[in-house]
Scaffold this motif. Structure first.
Motif, mmCIF file in Angstrom:
data_model
loop_
_atom_site.group_PDB
_atom_site.id
_atom_site.type_symbol
_atom_site.label_atom_id
_atom_site.label_comp_id
_atom_site.label_asym_id
_atom_site.label_seq_id
_atom_site.Cartn_x
_atom_site.Cartn_y
_atom_site.Cartn_z
ATOM 1 N N ARG A 1 9.197 10.842 1.777
ATOM 2 C CA ARG A 1 10.053 9.712 0.955
ATOM 3 C C ARG A 1 11.362 10.263 0.392
ATOM 4 N NH1 ARG A 1 4.348 8.478 -1.945
ATOM 5 N NH2 ARG A 1 3.368 7.108 -0.569
ATOM 6 N N TYR B 1 6.067 -8.968 5.276
ATOM 7 C CA TYR B 1 5.441 -8.001 6.151
ATOM 8 C C TYR B 1 5.139 -8.485 7.601
ATOM 9 C CZ TYR B 1 4.450 -4.257 2.860
ATOM 10 O OH TYR B 1 4.747 -3.160 1.825
ATOM 11 N N GLN C 1 -0.684 0.455 7.002
ATOM 12 C CA GLN C 1 -0.284 1.494 8.001
ATOM 13 C C GLN C 1 -0.012 1.037 9.496
ATOM 14 O OE1 GLN C 1 -3.497 4.444 6.527
ATOM 15 N NE2 GLN C 1 -1.904 5.157 5.917
ATOM 16 N N ILE D 1 3.415 4.973 9.476
ATOM 17 C CA ILE D 1 4.317 4.324 8.484
ATOM 18 C C ILE D 1 3.083 3.893 7.561
ATOM 19 C CG2 ILE D 1 5.695 2.577 7.854
ATOM 20 C CD1 ILE D 1 6.938 2.712 10.956
ATOM 21 N N SER D 2 3.379 4.188 6.389
ATOM 22 C CA SER D 2 2.533 3.721 5.147
ATOM 23 C C SER D 2 3.225 2.843 4.222
ATOM 24 C CB SER D 2 1.950 5.085 4.552
ATOM 25 O OG SER D 2 0.950 5.690 5.436
ATOM 26 N N LEU D 3 2.848 1.771 4.012
ATOM 27 C CA LEU D 3 3.511 0.785 3.079
ATOM 28 C C LEU D 3 2.471 0.167 2.016
ATOM 29 C CD1 LEU D 3 5.223 -1.098 5.911
ATOM 30 C CD2 LEU D 3 6.039 0.852 4.538
ATOM 31 N N PHE E 1 7.406 -2.879 -2.030
ATOM 32 C CA PHE E 1 8.299 -2.429 -0.749
ATOM 33 C C PHE E 1 9.517 -2.210 -1.126
ATOM 34 C CE2 PHE E 1 10.348 -3.323 3.162
ATOM 35 C CZ PHE E 1 9.996 -2.325 4.085
ATOM 36 N N TYR F 1 10.287 3.279 1.367
ATOM 37 C CA TYR F 1 9.246 2.858 2.475
ATOM 38 C C TYR F 1 10.639 2.384 3.403
ATOM 39 C CZ TYR F 1 5.892 2.876 -1.346
ATOM 40 O OH TYR F 1 5.009 3.193 -1.895
ATOM 41 N N ILE G 1 10.814 4.017 7.418
ATOM 42 C CA ILE G 1 10.931 2.988 8.851
ATOM 43 C C ILE G 1 12.084 3.553 9.653
ATOM 44 C CG2 ILE G 1 11.061 0.942 9.566
ATOM 45 C CD1 ILE G 1 9.278 0.041 7.012
#
Length: 105
Positions: free
Chosen positions: A13, A42, A65, A75-77, A84, A88, A92
């Motif tokens: 992060r 999303y 994810q 990738i964890s959102l 968002f 994040y 990506i």
């Protein structure tokens, strides 16, 4: 891109500004470079990631994810798209170089 990168719980992060004024004046957007489209939901992000070989990962009910079978990347959102943020977005971009870009909104 200024700030400090922090690796925590398997997620890299970027911690940017510390005050609300800095964060609000630095609103960022995620851009899909091949189309020039700003990621606004999303559902559009999911489609773009799936075209790149990412699959939905059902490891945590608190997060949305994605996992790429050919890598160890995850990738964890946050479930809520309104949470968002640029942290994040940069995750990506790092995991999909030359496909996404973070820029000022």
């Amino acid at each position: 891109m200024s700030g400090v990168w922090v690796f925590k719980n398997g997620i890299m992060r970027l911690n940017e500004g510390s005050t609300k004024d800095q964060q609000s004046s630095r609103k960022k957007v995620l851009v899909h470079l091949p189309t020039g489209q700003v990621v606004s939901s999303y559902s559009s992000l999911r489609q773009m990631l799936m075209e790149l070989g990412w699959e939905i990962y059902y490891g945590d009910i608190e997060l949305l994810q994605f996992h790429k079978a050919s890598s160890i990347d995850l990738i964890s959102l946050p479930k809520d798209f309104y949470k968002f943020n640029s942290v994040y977005m940069y995750d990506i971009v790092v995991k999909n170089p030359n496909v996404f870009l973070v820029r000022d909104g």
